[in-house]
Design an enzyme around this catalytic site. Structure first.
Site, short mmCIF file in Angstrom:
data_model
loop_
_atom_site.label_atom_id
_atom_site.label_comp_id
_atom_site.label_asym_id
_atom_site.label_seq_id
_atom_site.Cartn_x
_atom_site.Cartn_y
_atom_site.Cartn_z
N LYS A 124 -24.50 15.04 25.89
CA LYS A 124 -25.06 16.39 25.87
C LYS A 124 -26.58 16.26 25.82
CE LYS A 124 -24.66 20.73 23.24
NZ LYS A 124 -23.95 21.40 22.11
N SER A 143 -19.20 24.68 19.10
CA SER A 143 -19.59 24.23 20.44
C SER A 143 -18.91 22.97 20.96
CB SER A 143 -21.09 24.04 20.52
OG SER A 143 -21.72 25.29 20.56
N SER A 153 -21.65 25.73 23.18
CA SER A 153 -22.81 25.37 23.98
C SER A 153 -22.64 24.07 24.76
CB SER A 153 -24.04 25.23 23.06
OG SER A 153 -23.83 24.19 22.12
N1 GLN Z 1 -21.64 30.07 19.56
C1 GLN Z 1 -22.30 29.63 18.37
C2 GLN Z 1 -23.76 29.98 18.42
O1 GLN Z 1 -24.20 30.44 19.43
C3 GLN Z 1 -22.10 28.16 18.15
C4 GLN Z 1 -23.00 27.29 18.94
C5 GLN Z 1 -22.88 25.84 18.59
O2 GLN Z 1 -21.90 25.42 17.96
N2 GLN Z 1 -23.89 25.09 18.94
O3 GLN Z 1 -24.47 29.80 17.48
#
Ligand code: GLN
Length: 483
Positions: free
Chosen positions: A76, A175, A151
């Protein structure tokens, strides 16, 4: 060859059926051919990959072995990679080449993994759809009109499309698990402190945790093995021995106590997903597990608490991007204030700016007690609920998401609608617990995930339950048409 799992690749390499170099070339060609449809990579690292593959082949020829030796993966794009762009999905870091490798990157490289590239992601890991990336949205290989989740949407789409067997990802509020659910993968968010955050660009430091995304629990065990462990460079990393995760995959589920929280099945959950979750419970019962209804009474407060704490930490973490030291700098600043304002205003996208504003507000004098402190108190209540539940059960089971992957753009005008989709995943981050999502069926041709949560450092238990389930079901073997 692209259909092989990490475990099968390890066997193939050990049996000299193919070399890492051959496999790497096949996958790089596949990425070049298919990724334009998906946009799952931000950067490809072909030269590095071929060099690492040759080195891994040489190490094997010298008698070395290891499940990751010669295994192709991707990172990532928030794991720092020495001399390679590390963008975090943001214009702010479009020109940033990291001066060092993240601990996770260095550990996996030392184990012989081959890095094919850096995967697309929501900007600074903020999002649930991979649509906030400066490099454009990622498409879900199961249906190109739908999001892959976020994400870590790039890692998920690439693995689901068989462009490579596994990838690293991070999970601040879901995410790893949510994109795993949306693309029919297995993804594990480890216990907070299990995997070093050093060199992982921070979103919300008390919630962020790196982990594996792969097709099977068996492969998650292999990748986690290479990622986990104490790191003195991360002060929140925990000095706890790392068990042999692959060896933990053969436990019987006889007598395993599974807790199913009654709060999980309220309004908002797609009834077709509820049915698939009940089916997965029945499957585990057949394997000897006993099921018990439990309660997590403070779950309803978790989303508001998370969406105060995460932006608060983000507003602090992202203050380092000021146009002075690294990253984007605006053209011809008038003075220092103009430099700060325009560099940040032009370098960050709208979702990141929204969260910086929310976080700075929640931390400001006069509001700190009402928002940030209150959210921290809720965080403790959420943790206490889990501690009470784990006195009665070994595993907590439920849906990973209330709905399957939505259409691209469907939630763009209403950020809160997207935040609500995180209802099942964020509690594990607030409590620091490990969680896993695995394939449990399909709704309208789109994958559905079942989530398992376990007590601290019981990643092996999660992987074992998932592996036993996968030995008896075939959801995880389904391949998206066209890939
Ligand atoms: N959807 C969540 C957010 O936008 C989690 C994102 C993540 O785990 N990086 O904060």
């Amino acid at each position: 060859m692209h259909q092989l799992t990490l475990a099968e690749i390890a066997r193939g390499l050990a049996d000299k059926k193919f070399s890492s170099e051959e496999l790497t070339k096949v996958l790089l060609a596949r990425i070049a051919q298919l990724d334009p449809q998906l946009n799952s990579f931000i950067s490809l690292t072909e030269d590095l990959a071929l060099q690492q593959a040759k080195a891994a082949d040489a190490r094997r020829a010298n008698g070395e072995s290891g499940a990751l030796l010669g295994a192709p993966i991707a990172h990532k794009d928030l794991f720092c990679t020495l001399g390679i762009r590390t963008s975090c999905g943001s214009k702010m870091l479009d020109n940033f080449k990291a001066p060092y490798d993240a601990t996770v990157v260095a550990k996996l490289a030392a184990a012989g993994a081959v890095t094919l590239g850096k995967t697309n992601m929501d900007e600074f890991a903020m999002g649930s759809a991979n649509e906030s990336s400066y490099y454009g949205a990622v498409k879900n290989p199961w249906n190109l009109e739908h999001v892959p989740g976020g994400s870590s949407g790039g890692s998920a789409a690439a693995v689901a499309a068989r462009l490579l067997p596994a990838a690293t990802a991070t999970d601040t509020g879901g995410s790893i698990r949510q994109p795993a659910a949306f693309t029919n993968l297995t993804g594990l968010k480890p216990t907070y402190g299990r995997v070093s955050r050093w060199g992982m660009i921070a979103y919300a430091s008390s919630l962020d945790q790196g982990g594996p995304l792969a097709r099977t629990a068996e492969d998650c065990a292999i990748l986690l093995q290479g990622m986990a462990g104490f790191d003195p460079k991360d002060s929140t990393c925990i000095d706890e021995p790392v068990p042999d995760y692959s060896a933990s995959l053969n436990g019987s589920l006889q007598g395993l106590r599974i807790g199913v929280p009654k709060e999980y099945f309220g309004a908002g959950l797609d009834p077709r997903i509820a049915e698939l979750i009940h089916n997965s419970v029945k499957e585990l019962e057949k394997l000897g597990a006993v099921v018990k209804e439990i309660s997590l009474p403070n779950m309803q407060h978790a989303i508001p608490a998370y969406y105060v704490i995460a932006p608060a930490e983000a507003s602090s973490n992202l203050s380092r991007f000021d146009g002075v030291r690294f990253g984007y700098r605006c053209e011809n600043p008038k003075d220092l204030t103009d430099l700060y304002k325009r560099s940040r205003g032009e370098g960050f996208g709208p979702e990141v700016q929204r969260r910086i504003m929310v976080g700075a507000y929640a931390l400001s004098a006069g509001y700190y007690d009402a928002y940030y402190l209150k959210a921290q108190k809720i965080r403790r209540l959420v943790k206490n609920d889990f501690m009470a539940a784990f006195n009665e059960v070994d595993i907590i089971l439920g849906p990973t998401t209330p709905n399957p992957a939505w259409k691209l753009g469907a939630k763009n005008s209403d950020p809160v609608a997207a935040y609500l989709e995180d209802v099942y995943t964020i509690t594990a981050n607030l409590a620091g617990l490990p969680g896993l999502s695995m394939p449990a069926g399909f709704v309208d041709g789109l994958p559905v995930g079942v989530q398992l949560l376990a007590p601290y450092f019981q990643e092996g238990r999660l992987l074992n339950v998932a592996h036993q389930y996968q030995l008896n079901t075939d959801w995880h073997t389904r391949t998206p048409t066209g890939f």
